[in-house]
Design a protein around this motif. Structure first.
Motif, short mmCIF file in Angstrom:
data_model
loop_
_atom_site.label_atom_id
_atom_site.label_comp_id
_atom_site.label_asym_id
_atom_site.label_seq_id
_atom_site.Cartn_x
_atom_site.Cartn_y
_atom_site.Cartn_z
N ILE B 146 0.84 -1.20 0.00
CA ILE B 146 0.00 0.00 0.00
C ILE B 146 0.88 1.25 0.00
CG2 ILE B 146 -0.28 0.12 2.52
CD1 ILE B 146 -3.10 0.83 0.11
N LEU B 147 2.04 1.14 0.65
CA LEU B 147 2.97 2.27 0.67
C LEU B 147 3.49 2.55 -0.72
CD1 LEU B 147 4.34 4.18 2.68
CD2 LEU B 147 6.25 2.61 2.76
N LEU B 148 3.80 1.48 -1.44
CA LEU B 148 4.26 1.64 -2.82
C LEU B 148 3.16 2.31 -3.65
CD1 LEU B 148 6.54 1.09 -4.76
CD2 LEU B 148 5.60 -1.15 -5.21
N ALA B 149 1.93 1.85 -3.45
CA ALA B 149 0.81 2.43 -4.20
C ALA B 149 0.66 3.91 -3.87
CB ALA B 149 -0.48 1.68 -3.88
N ILE B 150 0.76 4.23 -2.60
CA ILE B 150 0.63 5.63 -2.18
C ILE B 150 1.70 6.48 -2.86
CG2 ILE B 150 0.94 7.22 -0.23
CD1 ILE B 150 -0.37 5.06 1.54
N THR B 151 2.93 5.96 -2.88
CA THR B 151 4.02 6.73 -3.48
C THR B 151 3.79 6.91 -4.98
OG1 THR B 151 5.29 5.27 -2.05
CG2 THR B 151 6.48 7.00 -3.18
N ILE B 152 3.36 5.84 -5.64
CA ILE B 152 3.13 5.96 -7.08
C ILE B 152 2.05 7.00 -7.37
CG2 ILE B 152 2.34 4.74 -9.15
CD1 ILE B 152 3.57 2.20 -7.95
N VAL B 153 0.97 6.95 -6.59
CA VAL B 153 -0.10 7.93 -6.80
C VAL B 153 0.40 9.34 -6.51
CG1 VAL B 153 -2.35 8.71 -6.02
CG2 VAL B 153 -1.96 6.29 -6.38
N ALA B 154 1.27 9.45 -5.50
CA ALA B 154 1.81 10.78 -5.19
C ALA B 154 2.57 11.33 -6.39
CB ALA B 154 2.72 10.71 -3.96
N THR C 279 -3.25 5.08 11.04
CA THR C 279 -3.93 6.34 10.75
C THR C 279 -5.25 6.41 11.51
OG1 THR C 279 -2.99 6.29 8.55
CG2 THR C 279 -4.80 7.79 8.90
N ILE C 280 -6.00 5.31 11.44
CA ILE C 280 -7.32 5.33 12.06
C ILE C 280 -7.24 5.38 13.58
CG2 ILE C 280 -9.32 3.86 12.47
CD1 ILE C 280 -8.94 3.10 9.45
N PHE C 281 -6.27 4.66 14.16
CA PHE C 281 -6.19 4.61 15.61
C PHE C 281 -5.14 5.57 16.19
CE2 PHE C 281 -8.14 0.55 14.56
CZ PHE C 281 -9.18 0.51 15.46
N SER C 282 -4.66 6.50 15.38
CA SER C 282 -3.64 7.45 15.82
C SER C 282 -2.52 6.73 16.56
CB SER C 282 -4.23 8.50 16.76
OG SER C 282 -5.26 9.16 16.14
N TRP C 283 -2.06 5.66 16.00
CA TRP C 283 -0.99 4.89 16.62
C TRP C 283 0.35 5.48 16.15
CZ3 TRP C 283 -1.80 1.30 20.22
CH2 TRP C 283 -0.72 0.50 20.60
N PRO C 284 1.18 5.92 17.06
CA PRO C 284 2.40 6.62 16.63
C PRO C 284 3.46 5.66 16.11
CG PRO C 284 2.35 6.49 19.02
CD PRO C 284 1.08 5.83 18.53
N GLY C 285 3.16 4.98 15.01
CA GLY C 285 4.07 3.95 14.50
C GLY C 285 4.81 4.37 13.25
N ILE C 286 5.58 3.45 12.71
CA ILE C 286 6.45 3.76 11.57
C ILE C 286 5.64 4.04 10.31
CG2 ILE C 286 6.75 1.33 10.89
CD1 ILE C 286 9.74 3.49 10.88
N GLY C 287 4.48 3.41 10.19
CA GLY C 287 3.64 3.63 9.01
C GLY C 287 3.21 5.07 8.93
N ARG C 288 2.75 5.60 10.05
CA ARG C 288 2.31 6.98 10.06
C ARG C 288 3.49 7.93 9.91
NH1 ARG C 288 -0.73 8.81 15.07
NH2 ARG C 288 0.58 10.62 14.77
N TYR C 289 4.62 7.51 10.46
CA TYR C 289 5.84 8.31 10.35
C TYR C 289 6.19 8.49 8.87
CZ TYR C 289 10.82 9.35 11.33
OH TYR C 289 12.07 9.91 11.42
N ILE C 290 6.14 7.39 8.11
CA ILE C 290 6.50 7.48 6.69
C ILE C 290 5.40 8.19 5.90
CG2 ILE C 290 7.03 6.15 4.62
CD1 ILE C 290 8.12 3.96 6.42
N TYR C 291 4.15 7.85 6.19
CA TYR C 291 3.04 8.45 5.46
C TYR C 291 3.04 9.97 5.64
CZ TYR C 291 -1.71 9.20 3.77
OH TYR C 291 -2.81 9.63 3.08
N GLY C 292 3.26 10.39 6.89
CA GLY C 292 3.34 11.83 7.16
C GLY C 292 4.48 12.48 6.39
N ALA C 293 5.58 11.72 6.26
CA ALA C 293 6.74 12.26 5.56
C ALA C 293 6.47 12.42 4.07
CB ALA C 293 7.95 11.36 5.79
N ILE C 294 5.63 11.55 3.51
CA ILE C 294 5.30 11.70 2.09
C ILE C 294 4.55 13.01 1.89
CG2 ILE C 294 3.97 10.76 0.15
CD1 ILE C 294 4.48 8.00 1.20
N ASP C 295 3.59 13.27 2.77
CA ASP C 295 2.85 14.53 2.69
C ASP C 295 3.77 15.73 2.76
OD1 ASP C 295 0.31 13.88 2.29
OD2 ASP C 295 -0.35 14.01 4.37
N ALA C 296 4.78 15.63 3.62
CA ALA C 296 5.65 16.77 3.86
C ALA C 296 6.85 16.77 2.93
CB ALA C 296 6.11 16.77 5.31
#
Lengths: 528, 299, 334
Positions: B146-154, C279-296
């Protein structure tokens, strides 16, 4: 294979105990009894970036520093009037080039050092020394040529400071009250160097205790605060919970006491419960639909006016702001000095819109892109939904709008480059001044920056530039009014709503007044 | 990754080839007997029909707003209630079936085409071609998909079409590996060696022998993948990276109604159920196909 | 065995290098200027330019890549654009949060999945079998973000049994030692906090466990059915319930290999699923860390974060493969 059996048994026991604990757990006390420590937990959408207010560019950072630092002057509790804080009084010279501040005596920084004129001088000199890092200092006091309009800051005696300007600035005091210009302890700046942003030391009602990233920032009562009897709370914890819904759930389950960034659609849920209440923040925002003035057919004024007539703003305010917004007429909210009450809005009138379109030569309508923000902003919580309403309203007059969205950073970049047809965007005022809305967003000089609509009216630009140095308040307001009239006629945007990004909290919280700038000190806040 | 599979494969001569009776007829007989698989197939067909006929059978259009009638609970005039624009939820779910199935189907076809190409290249030519392609698959599989998909869409920008491309890409390794191993095993068969020896061209060899041999595992894997792809598209839609409003893609519908979970739960429950049912259908059908076509194939 | 391990470790290098390369170029292909995003809407042109210079983003791409690669090789994961902290220092609490969540989820999946699978096989075609397998089928078909939201709605908003977000009681935060809160609270003898941490874990870990649980249950059941075809078990079964214990033990042993396989395969999915769950449970984990970084557009965080996750995934699979040999001596490595 005995080991496996054992392992499996262990796992089984483990899970069972989980189940038991899960069901048996009681809800925690909310813990605001009279004798106990008064702790307030403030849930918000994101973590701070820095706790050095002078370097901060985001609201989440300033929200915390507003409690740790104080400025020479501050805004009124409910408006942006100028009031004494660390300065008790001040004088302005006739020509507007010399400001003299008398400082409050006996104030100490959290590290025990004295607040005095030297401290003020040190802070201002530091900000002037590195305009690239101190963004707001540069944007408010910079002269646009890598210099600043503050020529010199001088300590006359221990408690008197003098500011000498190179040219007069109408908003000088207004800027001085911005949260970015909190006075920090020179000793601490020296001591921590690069790490100062994680070890903030000011004179504010609360002292910094702990910052665990993405988890919490803890600030505690400043026992030596100069304002007798304040703060009321012992501790405030700022807790980031990214998802709006999750944050609301946390409020309802008692995990947090206050939350900002509530979805407007959730407000009804909060007000329907007697244990919770809403704190209304006065509007300092504008949400608008920009009509890029250089793109066909939006370069035609009649088309822009027609689109203005097609929009039912009240419907937007009702549907997606839960009543916490008013339809916008001018590009700035009514609370700002210089707001023109007399300007009449384009009425919601489909027939009128159609005839204007026909007059412009687009009787059969046209197609355009309608950009929707992908992220919630205080001025517009859900761009995609507003876009759908607009799409439908434009359809009524024969304009086919395709909703387009980009990831936020890209969105701003592309809009700035003038690539959008119609785009949703907005603004939250920095210092409560008209200049910060009109010139910043619609001045010709700001095309390629915050004038996303590419509105290039020279006359308006001249009026706005003139207003920047006009120190007579009445004269200044007149200039702004004139500009607003021209802007209305040119219709570079469709101003949509002035949102009130309010705060939801527990019913027993008192004396909390959200400030229109978006950040406020929590010194008076208390539990019943 | 698993060594087990590789170790076992030589023991089980892989070919439905030797079967003289039409293998497809045989498979159909088996499939028909499997009640769950039939149920799955019926569900899938139901949603396909819903999707195809949506413009005619949906009570309302995709975006028939009625701001005077928002968030109405299910009733006789709106069987599944209305959303925050006063749109009929049932109608939007029906229109959404078309989008979700379309995305699921097309993205899987995309994955199969790309996967076949790479898998055949790797399996047939071996050596460095194989090394590069296999490592590429390793890399992609080590990525949380899903991370790969997110990046591709980005990179491409959020839209339904780009979400479809992203999903197609992330599922390529699944098919690529499958084809590669199939090619490797078929290549060992005597008749292929013989064909090669008499100078049959590579391309003809592939078309005549290798591809037909791989059809049944591709069908099975493909059916199961459509389910996964639908969930992935919904996840992207949910994050705002897939379908754009007012398209009634199910994940996007969930994202839009998240705020109403307590006040108008029907806006949240039904699109979710629609996703679940469709995916369940594909999973059941895929399982049934696997049992029918290739009993030796295990998860 | 040793040479096999070494060979696998060596094979890691090209994979990680390739991954670094791919990640680097993908994220630089994302349009949008990091400096602009960090500074926000109010920033001026000069501010943005200056920050780009400071972050080294004005260098040619290949220069940036090699300097990044050089840093990685010396163990330097870079600094976050947003916080200016070293990622190597910053990342552990996030990683620990994800590890704890995934571990508990896997635990739930294995315990419930294996047991449900065995019981279903033993009582084949019973109501238990049917309902368990139906649930398992639904389990693999459910979008976990939807399940998570439903859980929140039911158990924390409506029933108010369990907290809906975060991993600890904010009013009484855990003093981190290892950042694995289950362990930290036990070390400190804070049972009350331990209970709190467990309560926070339940909803997100159940959501995350659903898919692997369902798959494990189905696999265990089918491998059990194979076993039950053997004469030995048939006889045992004929003797009735008394023999259930014997079969159970036997089946557990048989379940080990498929379960191991699933652990290997599912870890990747788990880490991916963690992004949505977190994301849904506001769990401060690595997934959110990376996802937030993509946004930024926080390039260093995305790059290093993805590399860390991928390395974890590859290592877990390596360990799983090695474990095969440990539990089943018939498997040889070449």
């Amino acid at each position: 294979m005995k080991k496996w059996k054992l392992a499996m048994m262990m796992l089984l026991i483990f899970t069972l105990s989980f189940a038991l604990i899960g069901c048996g757990g009681d809800d925690d006390e909310s813990g605001n009894g009279s004798d106990e420590e008064k702790i307030l937990i403030f849930g918000r959408g994101g973590d701070s970036v820095t706790l050095d207010p002078a370097k901060a560019t985001d609201g989440e950072s300033l929200k915390v520093t507003a409690n740790l630092y104080e400025n020479l002057v501050t805004y009124g509790e409910e408006d942006t009037s100028i009031n004494p804080q660390l300065a008790t009084e001040w004088e302005v010279s006739e020509d507007g080039l010399l400001f003299t501040f008398k400082l409050r005596e006996g104030v100490k920084f959290h590290d025990g050092t004295d607040f005095n004129a030297e401290a003020v001088v040190t802070n201002f000199n530091l900000w002037a020394s590195d305009l690239e890092s101190y963004y707001y200092y540069n944007s408010q006091y910079g002269d646009g040529n890598n210099g600043t309009i503050i020529e010199e800051v001088k300590a006359i005696d221990d408690y008197t400071v003098e500011f000498k300007l190179t040219r007069s600035q109408a908003t000088f005091l207004q800027n001085m009250a911005m949260d970015s210009f909190g006075i920090a302890s020179p000793a601490a700046i020296e001591k921590y160097g690069e790490d100062f942003k994680k070890n903030p030391v000011g004179t504010g009602p609360f002292k910094f205790e702990e910052w665990k990233e993405e988890e919490r920032i803890v600030i505690v009562k400043n026992e030596d605060y100069w304002k007798e009897g304040y703060p009321k709370l012992d501790k405030v914890i700022f807790k980031p919970i990214a998802d709006n819904q999750a944050r609301l759930n946390a409020l309802f389950t008692g995990d947090i006491d206050l939350m900002d960034g509530i979805s407007y659609t959730d407000i009804a849920q909060v007000t329907s419960k007697s244990e919770f209440q809403m704190f209304e923040r006065k509007s300092n925002t504008i949400g608008y639909l920009g009509l890029t003035n250089t793109r066909e057919p939006l370069d035609n004024k009649l088309v822009r006016q027609a689109l203005n007539h097609a929009v039912n703003k009240q419907e937007i305010a009702d549907a997606f702001y839960g009543g916490y917004a008013v339809p916008a007429i001018n590009p700035m909210p009514p609370l700002i000095n210089g707001y023109h009450e007399g300007v009449e809005d384009y009425a919601f009138d489909v027939e009128k819109a159609k005839s204007l379109l026909a007059e412009a030569g687009y009787g059969d309508g046209f197609e355009m892109e309608l950009w929707a923000m992908p992220v919630p902003r205080p001025y517009m919580p859900d761009g995609r939904k507003v876009a759908q309403l607009l799409q439908k309203q434009f359809e009524e007059i024969g304009v086919t709008a395709e909703i387009v969205s980009y990831e936020w950073g890209t969105y701003l970049d592309k809009a700035k480059a003038g690539e959008a047809d119609a785009f949703l965007l907005g603004w939250t005022g920095d210092n409560g001044d008209a200049d910060n809305f009109l010139y910043t967003l619609l001045g010709k000089d700001n095309i390629g920056s915050n004038n996303y609509a590419y509105y290039g009216n020279e006359e308006v630009n001249d009026l706005l530039v003139q207003a920047q140095t006009e120190t007579d308040t009445a004269e200044r307001e007149k200039l702004y009014m004139e500009a607003q009239e021209i802007i209305k006629d040119d219709a570079p945007w469709i101003p949509l709503v002035h949102a009130k990004p309010s705060v939801a909290g527990k019913e027993n919280i008192i004396n909390y007044i959200p400030h229109m700038t978006g950040n406020e000190s929590l010194e008076k806040v208390d539990f019943k | 990754m698993s060594q087990v599979a590789e170790n076992q494969s030589p023991l089980q001569p892989s070919s439905q080839h030797d079967e003289v009776v039409s293998p497809w007829l045989d498979a159909w007989r088996k499939f028909r007997k499997n009640k769950l698989a039939l149920f799955g197939a019926i569900t899938v067909i139901f949603f396909i029909i819903l999707g195809i006929l949506s413009p005619w059978i949906a009570p309302q259009g995709i975006n028939d707003q009625n701001m005077a009638n928002t968030l109405q609970a299910p009733s006789s005039s709106h069987l599944l209630g209305t959303d925050d624009f006063g749109r009929d939820v049932l109608s939007r779910i029906i229109h959404g079936a078309r989008i979700s199935l379309w995305v699921g189907f097309l993205s899987v076809v995309g994955s199969i085409v790309m996967g076949c190409l790479l898998g055949i290249l790797a399996g047939y030519y071996g050596r460095w071609v194989d090394t590069i392609i296999s490592r590429l698959f390793d890399i992609m599989l080590a990525f949380p998909s899903i991370l790969l998909a997110i990046t591709i869409v980005a990179v491409l920008g959020p839209s339904l079409q780009n979400a479809l491309i992203a999903i197609a890409i992330i599922n390529v390794p699944n098919f690529g590996r499958l084809i590669r191993s199939k090619v490797l095993s078929v290549k060992q068969e005597e008749y292929i060696m013989a064909a090669k020896a008499i100078g049959m061209k590579d391309s003809r060899l592939l078309m005549k022998h290798i591809l037909p041999n791989s059809i049944s595992p591709i069908i099975v894997q493909g059916t199961l993948s459509i389910g996964t792809a639908i969930i992935e598209a919904a996840a992207l839609g949910f994050l705002g990276l897939g379908a754009q409003p007012p398209q009634p893609e199910w994940g996007q519908m969930l994202a839009e109604s998240k705020a109403y979970i307590t006040t108008a739960p029907w806006t949240m429950i039904f699109p979710g159920l629609a996703i679940m049912l469709t995916v369940l259908g594909f999973n059941l059908m895929g399982d049934g196909l696997r049992d029918a076509l290739d009993p030796k194939m295990k998860h | 065995m040793l040479t096999y391990t070494l060979r696998r470790l060596l094979m890691l290098i090209p994979v990680l290098l390739g991954m670094a390369l791919i990640v680097f170029f993908i994220i630089h292909a994302i349009p949008g200027d990091p400096a602009q995003i960090i500074l926000g809407q109010q920033a001026t042109e000069e501010n943005v330019e200056a920050l780009n210079e400071q972050l080294g983003l004005n260098e040619p791409l290949y220069v940036q890549f090699f300097s990044y690669l050089g840093n990685i090789l010396t163990g330097d994961l870079g600094e976050s654009f947003q916080t200016n902290n070293a990622i190597s220092e910053e990342v552990w609490p996030f990683l620990a949060a994800t590890i704890e969540l995934s571990f508990v989820a896997m635990l739930i999946a294995i315990v419930i999945g294996v047991n449900a699978g065995i019981i279903s096989a033993w009582f084949q075609n019973s109501w238990f079998d049917y309902s368990a397998m139906l649930l398992a089928l639904i389990g693999v078909s459910i979008p976990i973000f939807w399940l998570g939201l439903m859980e929140q709605w039911a158990f924390s908003v409506e029933l108010n049994w369990l907290p809906s977000s975060g991993r600890e009681n904010v009013r009484d935060p855990v003093e981190p030692i290892t950042h694995l809160f289950l362990i930290d609270t036990l070390i400190q003898g804070r049972l009350d906090q331990f209970v709190d941490v467990v309560r926070h874990l339940i909803l997100p870990s159940v959501a995350l466990a659903t898919i692997p649980m369902a798959i494990i249950a189905r696999i265990t059941r089918s491998s059990m059915l194979e076993v039950m075809k053997s004469d030995y078990i048939r006889t045992a079964r004929a003797k009735g319930m008394r023999m259930f214990g014997v079969v159970y033990k036997h089946s557990l042993k048989n379940a080990v290999i498929p379960v191991l396989t699933i652990i290997g395969l599912q870890t990747g999915l788990l880490l991916g699923g963690a992004i949505l769950t977190e994301t849904i449970f506001s769990w401060p984990g690595i997934g959110r860390y990376i996802y937030g970084a993509i946004d930024a557009r926080d390039y260093p965080v995305i790059q290093s974060g993805v590399l860390i996750v991928a390395t974890m995934f590859i290592f877990i699979n390596l360990i799983v493969d090695l474990l095969y040999a440990a539990v089943d001596p018939r498997i040889k490595y070449h």
